[in-house]
Design a protein around this motif. Structure first.
Motif: not given
Length: 166
Positions: A7-9, A62, A89-94
């Protein structure tokens, strides 16, 4: 055994260390992202177009959360952005939204995200160094200085770029 989920951090870095941390992260074969914006910088003898971080001191990585220690050991990394000591986590959409904004042809301006009631310090001008409370937001913010000794307060309009949260 569950598959590794990356996930994105968001990582908070030392000032002016974003690009260095980006390089070190890539050397570790970790996917990372540093959004940049184009800026014109003027010196006394020339004007130059530079790329600067869209979000100073922040870098997106990620990873599987178990790789957190690997990132924290990189020079220039201070901590993960999170809540109660846990990275969020930051969403892939963001991330995709940020990439689309970065790829656009419009001029980007960093906006300072303050909330009414935040404690702030003036960084420039006649009131430099003074601390107070943000009363209203717009291009010009209303900066309030409380004088509790006499149960009074005074406020003044200041450019939003001249304050910082404390």
């Amino acid at each position: 055994m569950s598959p590794i989920t990356k996930k994105w951090y968001v990582v908070y870095t030392r000032p002016k260390f974003e690009k260095k941390v980006l390089q070190e992260t890539r050397l570790q074969h970790i996917e990372c992202y540093l959004p940049v914006k184009q800026e014109l910088r003027q010196w006394s003898d020339r004007v130059k177009r530079l790329q600067s971080p869209m979000f100073p001191n922040y870098l997106f990585v990620k990873i599987d959360i178990q790789e957190k220690v690997k990132i924290l050991s990189l020079g220039g990394v201070i901590h993960f952005v999170g809540f109660n000591g846990q990275p969020i986590a930051v969403s892939d959409d963001e991330i995709e939204k940020i990439r689309r904004i970065e790829g656009g042809s419009q001029t980007l301006t960093t906006e300072y995200y303050y909330c009414i009631g935040d404690k702030v310090r003036v960084t420039q001008g006649a009131f430099s160094g003074m601390e107070g409370i943000l009363l209203r937001k717009s291009n010009q913010v209303r900066f309030v200085i409380k004088l509790p000794v006499i149960s009074q307060a005074v406020s003044v309009e200041i450019e939003s770029s001249c304050i910082e949260r404390i």
